[in-house]
Design a protein around this motif. Structure first.
Motif, short mmCIF file in Angstrom:
data_model
loop_
_atom_site.label_atom_id
_atom_site.label_comp_id
_atom_site.label_asym_id
_atom_site.label_seq_id
_atom_site.Cartn_x
_atom_site.Cartn_y
_atom_site.Cartn_z
N GLY A 159 0.78 -1.23 0.00
CA GLY A 159 0.00 0.00 0.00
C GLY A 159 0.81 1.28 0.00
O GLY A 159 2.02 1.27 0.22
N PRO A 160 0.13 2.41 -0.26
CA PRO A 160 0.76 3.73 -0.33
C PRO A 160 0.64 4.50 1.00
O PRO A 160 0.13 3.97 1.98
N TRP A 161 1.05 5.76 0.97
CA TRP A 161 1.12 6.56 2.20
C TRP A 161 -0.03 7.54 2.36
O TRP A 161 -0.11 8.24 3.36
N ASN A 162 -0.94 7.62 1.39
CA ASN A 162 -1.92 8.71 1.45
C ASN A 162 -3.15 8.38 2.31
O ASN A 162 -3.61 9.22 3.07
N GLY A 220 9.19 -5.08 -0.58
CA GLY A 220 7.96 -5.11 -1.40
C GLY A 220 8.19 -5.92 -2.67
O GLY A 220 7.37 -6.77 -3.04
N ALA A 221 9.32 -5.66 -3.32
CA ALA A 221 9.62 -6.35 -4.58
C ALA A 221 9.75 -7.85 -4.34
O ALA A 221 9.26 -8.67 -5.13
N ARG A 222 10.41 -8.21 -3.26
CA ARG A 222 10.59 -9.63 -2.92
C ARG A 222 9.24 -10.29 -2.61
O ARG A 222 8.98 -11.42 -3.01
N PHE A 234 -2.29 -4.41 -4.97
CA PHE A 234 -1.33 -3.29 -4.95
C PHE A 234 -2.05 -1.97 -5.17
O PHE A 234 -2.83 -1.82 -6.11
N THR A 235 -1.75 -0.99 -4.33
CA THR A 235 -2.20 0.38 -4.53
C THR A 235 -0.99 1.28 -4.45
O THR A 235 -0.28 1.28 -3.44
N GLY A 236 -0.74 2.00 -5.51
CA GLY A 236 0.43 2.88 -5.54
C GLY A 236 0.61 3.45 -6.92
O GLY A 236 -0.36 3.59 -7.68
N SER A 237 1.84 3.74 -7.26
CA SER A 237 2.09 4.45 -8.52
C SER A 237 2.04 3.50 -9.73
O SER A 237 2.25 2.29 -9.61
N ARG A 243 6.18 -2.68 -12.62
CA ARG A 243 7.21 -3.63 -12.14
C ARG A 243 6.54 -4.88 -11.58
O ARG A 243 7.03 -6.00 -11.74
N ILE A 244 5.42 -4.70 -10.91
CA ILE A 244 4.73 -5.85 -10.33
C ILE A 244 4.16 -6.75 -11.43
O ILE A 244 4.20 -7.98 -11.33
N VAL A 245 3.67 -6.13 -12.49
CA VAL A 245 3.20 -6.94 -13.63
C VAL A 245 4.35 -7.80 -14.15
O VAL A 245 4.20 -9.00 -14.41
N LEU A 257 -4.52 -4.02 -9.40
CA LEU A 257 -3.62 -2.87 -9.45
C LEU A 257 -4.45 -1.59 -9.41
O LEU A 257 -5.17 -1.28 -10.37
N GLU A 258 -4.39 -0.88 -8.29
CA GLU A 258 -5.04 0.43 -8.18
C GLU A 258 -3.93 1.46 -8.27
O GLU A 258 -3.20 1.70 -7.31
N LEU A 259 -3.79 2.05 -9.45
CA LEU A 259 -2.61 2.88 -9.71
C LEU A 259 -2.96 4.37 -9.75
O LEU A 259 -4.04 4.77 -9.36
P1 NAD Z 1 4.67 3.85 -4.76
O1 NAD Z 1 4.35 3.03 -5.95
O2 NAD Z 1 5.92 4.58 -4.74
O3 NAD Z 1 4.69 2.92 -3.46
C1 NAD Z 1 3.57 2.13 -3.10
C2 NAD Z 1 4.08 0.91 -2.34
O4 NAD Z 1 4.81 0.06 -3.21
C3 NAD Z 1 5.01 1.23 -1.17
O5 NAD Z 1 4.66 0.40 -0.10
C4 NAD Z 1 6.38 0.85 -1.72
O6 NAD Z 1 7.30 0.46 -0.74
C5 NAD Z 1 6.02 -0.34 -2.58
N1 NAD Z 1 6.98 -0.65 -3.63
C6 NAD Z 1 7.85 0.17 -4.23
N2 NAD Z 1 8.54 -0.50 -5.21
C7 NAD Z 1 8.05 -1.75 -5.23
C8 NAD Z 1 8.29 -2.91 -6.03
N3 NAD Z 1 9.19 -2.90 -7.01
N4 NAD Z 1 7.59 -4.02 -5.78
C9 NAD Z 1 6.65 -4.04 -4.81
N5 NAD Z 1 6.37 -2.99 -4.02
C10 NAD Z 1 7.06 -1.86 -4.23
O7 NAD Z 1 3.41 4.81 -4.55
P2 NAD Z 1 3.20 5.94 -3.42
O8 NAD Z 1 4.10 7.08 -3.76
O9 NAD Z 1 3.27 5.34 -2.06
O10 NAD Z 1 1.68 6.36 -3.66
C11 NAD Z 1 1.31 7.40 -4.49
C12 NAD Z 1 0.73 6.85 -5.78
O11 NAD Z 1 -0.28 5.89 -5.50
C13 NAD Z 1 0.03 7.89 -6.62
O12 NAD Z 1 0.39 7.74 -7.97
C14 NAD Z 1 -1.45 7.60 -6.45
O13 NAD Z 1 -2.27 8.02 -7.49
C15 NAD Z 1 -1.44 6.14 -6.25
N6 NAD Z 1 -2.61 5.71 -5.48
C16 NAD Z 1 -3.58 5.01 -6.13
C17 NAD Z 1 -4.71 4.63 -5.45
C18 NAD Z 1 -5.80 3.89 -6.15
O14 NAD Z 1 -6.69 3.35 -5.50
N7 NAD Z 1 -5.77 3.80 -7.45
C19 NAD Z 1 -4.84 4.94 -4.10
C20 NAD Z 1 -3.83 5.63 -3.47
C21 NAD Z 1 -2.70 6.01 -4.18
#
Ligand code: NAD
Length: 488
Positions: A159-162, A220-222, A234-237, A243-245, A257-259
């Motif tokens: 997960g992300p930090w928001n 996370g990657a591992r 996964f929720t993040g960038s 990379r996860i794909v 994937l919630e990106l």
């Molecule tokens: P990020 O992708 O940098 O990190 C998210 C998580 O992934 C962190 O826990 C990080 O440690 C982990 N991570 C990093 N590299 C990894 C890898 N190679 N393999 C597995 N895990 C890995 O994202 P962020 O900066 O924490 O969050 C902000 C982004 O998330 C924004 O782009 C935002 O739009 C998106 N977001 C999307 C949603 C959604 O529901 N679609 C919700 C919240 C945030």
């Protein structure tokens, strides 16, 4: 690792603040771990454990061992556990909200920390109550085929930090509900809040069913590439999602994937600026703009552009931004320096390109190093970085348009599609435009609201898979068809 703590709930009589007991429960030992600083004050909040690959392997082994018995408990018992966890979260709500406010930066009030904690227990209860029925897919006199959904096994939740607590619940609750066990990897920016949440879950769960591993990106990657992982939530960038794909090519883990997004809103010529200003504001600036499905670019018809901008600016000026624990604040700091630099860089660039700053536009250094005021910028166009790139912070570009067809084309032209919105006094016209927007969710006269029974997910670069409701349960389960020949 959190998840194996058995501690009592509630705060102790000697605690100085409601969150102190929670913080002590999950912090690294004296002189160990990674320093976590409060975004609003820059003060040291605590030390997060730094879990490594050995911790991860232990967590995955425990999750694998626990899964069979957890699945065997059945839906009713697992739902009962989720409801009890919701009760425990409610009992610790103020402590959790304050810890979240201090670590993430969001204020207690407004749609922020207390709201997020409330959403956690509400989502748990909704997930506990959601039923995924078996489905008879063929019954033709020759055979009966029934589609059922079985647990996948071990789920990885990253997960992300928001919205760290709410998103953890979105990933974990349906996974547990369906009989999976879960290893959570919180963002390195907000590990303490998530560890605290997971420690509350653990009070109602057998050992190994849910474990948080507070490592860095390497962990996370591992985790996502591990051969024992059957599913990654996964929720993040978008960059990390890609990379996860790639890594799922090795373990064939299923993915949700919630990106990232860059949600567009279109204000049609018949909208009422005064009536929509407040909702437009929170659509864009919830969590000080650090929300995946926030309104990130607003297209307004030329006939009411100035009126909408003025109404939005009035709302913005009335919204107090300040320290996270201040009861008056409804807007807070940007969570981290990296994101602050993104927001500042995009606004500075917009100014250089001739954009007009209506409010904000310079860091609010009087509040602290990570505060950036609500910033409205007009006079920009498609192609300008503040319009085309995800700012993920308190800055909104407002783009004037003449022809609705152009606004629809603008909204659809980027390679993301999480949410979008249409603002209009005419429901039929709004629906027509909504039908043509390329996004997982389109709101009419609103932006960003989610509901536990309405599936949520993106299209294009915003990812794939669905969360919430019955569809969300299907995505954390594996379909299985049992076919019986009739008369045999
Ligand atoms: P990020 O992708 O940098 O990190 C998210 C998580 O992934 C962190 O826990 C990080 O440690 C982990 N991570 C990093 N590299 C990894 C890898 N190679 N393999 C597995 N895990 C890995 O994202 P962020 O900066 O924490 O969050 C902000 C982004 O998330 C924004 O782009 C935002 O739009 C998106 N977001 C999307 C949603 C959604 O529901 N679609 C919700 C919240 C945030």
């Amino acid at each position: 690792m959190s998840g194996q703590h058995t501690t009592t709930t509630g705060t102790t009589a000697t605690a100085e603040a409601p969150e102190d007991a929670l913080l002590a429960r999950v912090s690294a030992g004296e002189g160990q771990g990674r320093e976590i600083f409060e975004p609003a004050t820059g003060r040291l909040l605590g030390h997060a454990p730094q879990h490594g690959v050995d911790d991860l392997e232990r967590a995955l082994a425990a999750a694998g061992s626990a899964q069979g018995a957890w699945a065997a408990l059945g839906h009713a018992e697992r739902s009962a556990r989720l409801n009890r966890i919701a009760d425990r979260i409610d009992a610790e709500a103020e402590a959790l909200a304050r810890l979240l406010a201090r670590e993430q930066g969001k204020p207690l009030n407004g749609p922020n920390a207390r709201f997020e904690v409330g959403a956690c227990s509400a989502w748990l209860r909704a997930t506990a109550a959601t039923v995924l029925e078996d489905e008879v897919v063929v019954d033709d006199g020759q055979q009966v085929s029934v589609l059922t959904y079985r647990p996948l096994g071990v789920v990885a939740a990253v997960g992300p930090w928001n919205w760290p607590l709410m998103i953890t619940v979105w990933q974990v609750a349906p996974s547990l509900r369906m009989g999976n066990t879960v290893v959570v990897k919180p963002s390195e920016f907000t590990p303490l809040s998530v560890l605290a949440l997971v420690s509350i879950f653990a009070e109602e769960l057998p050992e190994g069913v849910l474990t948080a591993v507070a490592g860095g990106r390497d962990v996370g990657a591992r985790l996502v590439a591990h051969p024992d992982v059957r599913k990654v939530m996964f929720t993040g960038s978008t960059a990390t999602g890609r990379r996860i794909v790639e890594s799922s090519g090795a373990n064939l883990a299923r993915l949700t994937l919630e990106l990232g997004g860059n949600d567009a809103g279109i204000v049609l010529p018949d909208a009422d600026p005064a009536a929509i200003a407040q909702d437009l504001f929170w659509g864009a600036f919830i969590n000080t703009g650090q929300t995946c499905a926030a309104l990130k670019r607003l297209y307004v018809h030329e006939s009411l552009h100035d009126e909408v901008v003025a109404a939005l600016a009035d709302v913005a000026r009335a919204m107090p931004m300040g320290p996270s624990l201040d009861e008056d604040s409804v807007l807070g700091p940007v969570q981290n320096a990296m994101q602050f630099d993104v927001v500042k860089g995009l606004v500075d660039d917009a100014k250089q390109r001739g954009g007009t700053v209506v409010t904000g536009g310079e860091p609010a250094t009087e509040l602290g190093p990570l505060f950036y005021p609500v910033t409205l910028v007009t006079g920009l166009h498609d192609g300008d970085p503040l319009v085309d790139q995800e700012q993920f912070g308190p800055a909104l570009p407002i783009v004037e348009y003449t022809d609705v067809e152009d606004a629809i084309a603008s909204a659809n032209r980027l390679d993301v599609g999480l949410g979008a919105s249409v603002w209009s006094s005419d429901p039929d016209r709004a629906q027509e435009v909504a039908d043509r927007l390329e996004a997982g969710t389109v709101w009419i006269n609103a932006h960003g609201g989610v509901h536990p029974m309405a599936p949520f997910g993106g299209v294009k670069g915003s990812g794939y898979g669905l969360e919430f409701g019955v569809e969300g349960l299907k995505h954390v389960a594996v379909p299985k068809v049992v076919t019986r020949r009739k008369g045999a």
